[in-house]
Design a protein around this motif. Structure first.
Motif, PDB file in Angstrom:
ATOM      1  N   GLY A   1       0.805  -1.216   0.000  1.00 58.02           N
ATOM      2  CA  GLY A   1       0.000   0.000   0.000  1.00 58.02           C
ATOM      3  C   GLY A   1       0.838   1.266   0.000  1.00 58.02           C
TER       4      GLY A   1
ATOM      5  N   SER B   1       1.440   2.496  -3.577  1.00 57.27           N
ATOM      6  CA  SER B   1       0.311   2.881  -4.429  1.00 57.27           C
ATOM      7  C   SER B   1       0.377   4.327  -4.926  1.00 57.27           C
TER       8      SER B   1
ATOM      9  N   LYS C   1       0.647   5.451  -8.935  1.00 51.30           N
ATOM     10  CA  LYS C   1      -0.365   6.331  -9.532  1.00 51.30           C
ATOM     11  C   LYS C   1       0.273   7.592 -10.104  1.00 51.30           C
TER      12      LYS C   1
ATOM     13  N   ASP D   1      -1.711  -6.319  -8.885  1.00 49.13           N
ATOM     14  CA  ASP D   1      -2.074  -5.242  -7.952  1.00 49.13           C
ATOM     15  C   ASP D   1      -1.262  -3.981  -8.234  1.00 49.13           C
TER      16      ASP D   1
ATOM     17  N   ASP E   1      -2.637  -0.105  -9.582  1.00 55.96           N
ATOM     18  CA  ASP E   1      -2.308   1.229  -9.058  1.00 55.96           C
ATOM     19  C   ASP E   1      -1.767   2.117 -10.167  1.00 55.96           C
ATOM     20  N   TYR E   2      -0.879   1.566 -10.998  1.00 53.23           N
ATOM     21  CA  TYR E   2      -0.330   2.353 -12.114  1.00 53.23           C
ATOM     22  C   TYR E   2      -1.442   2.792 -13.068  1.00 53.23           C
TER      23      TYR E   2
ATOM     24  N   ALA F   1      -4.473   3.337 -12.426  1.00 55.36           N
ATOM     25  CA  ALA F   1      -5.317   4.378 -11.832  1.00 55.36           C
ATOM     26  C   ALA F   1      -4.844   5.764 -12.252  1.00 55.36           C
TER      27      ALA F   1
END
Length: 491
Positions: free
Chosen positions: A148, A151, A155, A225, A229-230, A232
């Motif tokens: 996390g 993340s 992004k 996962d 995130d990327y 997003a």
């Protein structure tokens, strides 16, 4: 926010020396702080502490200008400083133009013999690399719980790529987190390839792979996962996972080669001294503490607690300023042995390289701190290795042959052998006495025969020998050997 001009130096500041770019170049790695330096607009920057020093090239520090805290970068190289200054300024401007959070530019100009750049100082900001290490430490053995932290960086990188920007020096240390906002820093490495337009899939994949290659291999299983995130930040691009994995593997191999080369040359991480009569490489932040050991390693060896004497090597535990270390001398037994070793890197040299290889790959071993080789011009003689002391018992002492390993030891052994097998590493002398139990990990020692193999076939052959040597430590039919047979990869 603006920088308020000074009316003049305060009495306290008058006691701080005024320096020039030439002064800072001459100071090398150790400019004395605080110092003042005149800017081209009549103001003076007072530097309170240095955050990064590239000797003779660039300094970064916390400074005060007009009563305001700023981050100051000084470009002082005799050649090329104008180019790096312009790249930094253009990179900051590119990030700001594409609405990527970055510390605001507050001033830029020339020095007497260099250039400067002032940006907003993010007080109490957290370096994302430190946050990541703290998260890993808080969740040992569970990398998923730490992901996390990454993340926001993924992004942000996605948003950069969606706006045509790439980061050529991509690592977690180039992201700062302050009050819930993630800032991209290091404008010098920002490349505006297609400002306002998305990067091509190939450029984006190669840039993303640089960041992913710096994560532990355990993170590879969480690639979906990480890509979520990327995406997003950059939803309009897709990657072939197989291509991305291959590029990550390529970058990892390059990073390892680059790091191992640094262990043998003078740089920010290592202090290297090379003369006709000796070669020394020492972890830079340990150099001052180990200076007396480096000057006369045999004196400390003789005064230490002997762990192994005579033969091919002599090993002793020593005390340096209250810290326990181990020094190992690789002996030259006779003239024939000397002649056979003269032209080859010493066993200490190999142990130094392999210790840093293991550390880079996240495989537990006592940290190697210094390498010393006696030289006769191009010829090599006796050599010494200094490393952290590992006080834990070896596995013959720690494990009961009649029982399977306890849960913590079983997990550590599985992780160790899986990592060695995955990285195609053979030890060369896998005796139980070369496996130490310490602080929840099984640590490898005696690395002078270790190798990382390029060939699958060569590794399989060496691995079978290692595995057989390991099994011979315990009698056939015992519970511990049965567990090892089932849990150590066969080839």
């Amino acid at each position: 926010m603006s920088v308020r001009p000074l009316d003049g130096p305060t009495p306290r500041q008058m006691n701080v020396p005024l320096v020039t770019a030439a002064t800072l170049r001459q100071a090398g790695r150790h400019p004395v702080v605080p110092f003042r330096i005149a800017l081209d607009d009549g103001r003076v920057a007072t530097v309170k502490r240095l955050l990064r020093v590239l000797p003779g090239k660039r300094l970064v520090g916390e400074a005060e200008v007009g009563g305001q805290a700023v981050l100051a970068k000084f470009f002082i190289a005799r050649r090329g400083c104008a180019r790096h200054f312009e790249q930094e300024r253009e990179g900051i401007a590119a990030l700001a133009a594409q609405a990527i959070a970055t510390p605001r530019l507050l001033g830029a100009g020339t020095l007497d013999g260099g250039h400067y750049l002032l940006t907003e100082f993010l007080d109490n900001a957290e370096n994302l690399a430190d946050c990541w290490q703290a998260a890993l430490g808080a969740h040992p053995g569970d990398i998923g719980a730490a992901l996390g932290v990454l993340s926001p960086a993924l992004k942000t990188l996605g948003r950069m790529h969606a706006r045509g920007l790439a980061q050529s020096d991509l690592h977690l240390g180039n992201f700062l987190r302050q009050r819930g906002v993630l800032y991209a820093i290091d404008g010098d490495a920002i490349r505006a390839r297609r400002p306002g337009l998305s990067l091509g899939a190939g450029d984006a994949l190669r840039n993303l792979a640089i960041l992913l290659a710096q994560l532990p291999r355990d993170a590879d299983a969480r690639l979906p996962d990480l890509l979520a995130d990327y995406h997003a930040g950059n939803p309009d691009i897709s990657f072939d996972p197989a291509l991305l994995r291959r590029e990550v593997a390529r970058v990892r191999s390059w990073r390892l080669r680059d790091y191992l080369a640094k262990t043998l040359r003078d740089c920010s991480l290592f202090h290297v001294e090379q003369r006709r009569d000796r070669f020394v490489s020492v972890v830079r932040h340990e150099a001052e503490r180990l200076a007396r050991v480096l000057a006369d390693p045999d004196l400390f060896l003789a005064a230490g607690c002997l762990l192994k004497g005579g033969g091919s090597s002599t090993v002793a535990r020593i005390d340096v300023s209250g810290r326990k270390l181990v020094i190992k001398r690789y002996n030259i037994k006779d003239t024939a042995h000397a002649l056979s070793r003269f032209w080859r890197p010493s066993r200490a040299w190999h142990s130094w390289i392999e210790g840093h290889r293991l550390a880079f790959l996240g495989i537990a071993t006592p940290q190697p701190l210094a390498l010393i080789e006696r030289r006769f011009g191009p010829l090599r003689g006796r050599a010494w290795l200094v490393a952290e002391s590992c006080d834990g018992p070896h596995l013959l002492q720690h494990l009961d042959a009649g029982r399977e390993p306890p849960p913590a030891e079983a997990r550590a052994l599985r992780e160790l052998f899986a990592a060695l097998h995955r990285e195609r590493i053979s030890h060369g002398d896998l005796k139980a006495t070369n496996l130490l139990w310490n602080q929840g990990a099984v640590k490898l020692i005696d690395l002078d025969a270790m190798r990382q193999h390029a060939s699958i076939a060569a590794h399989a052959k060496a691995w079978r020998k290692d595995r057989a040597r390991l099994m011979r430590n315990w009698p056939e039919g015992c519970a511990l050997r049965g567990w090892l047979e089932a849990n150590v990869p066969p080839s």
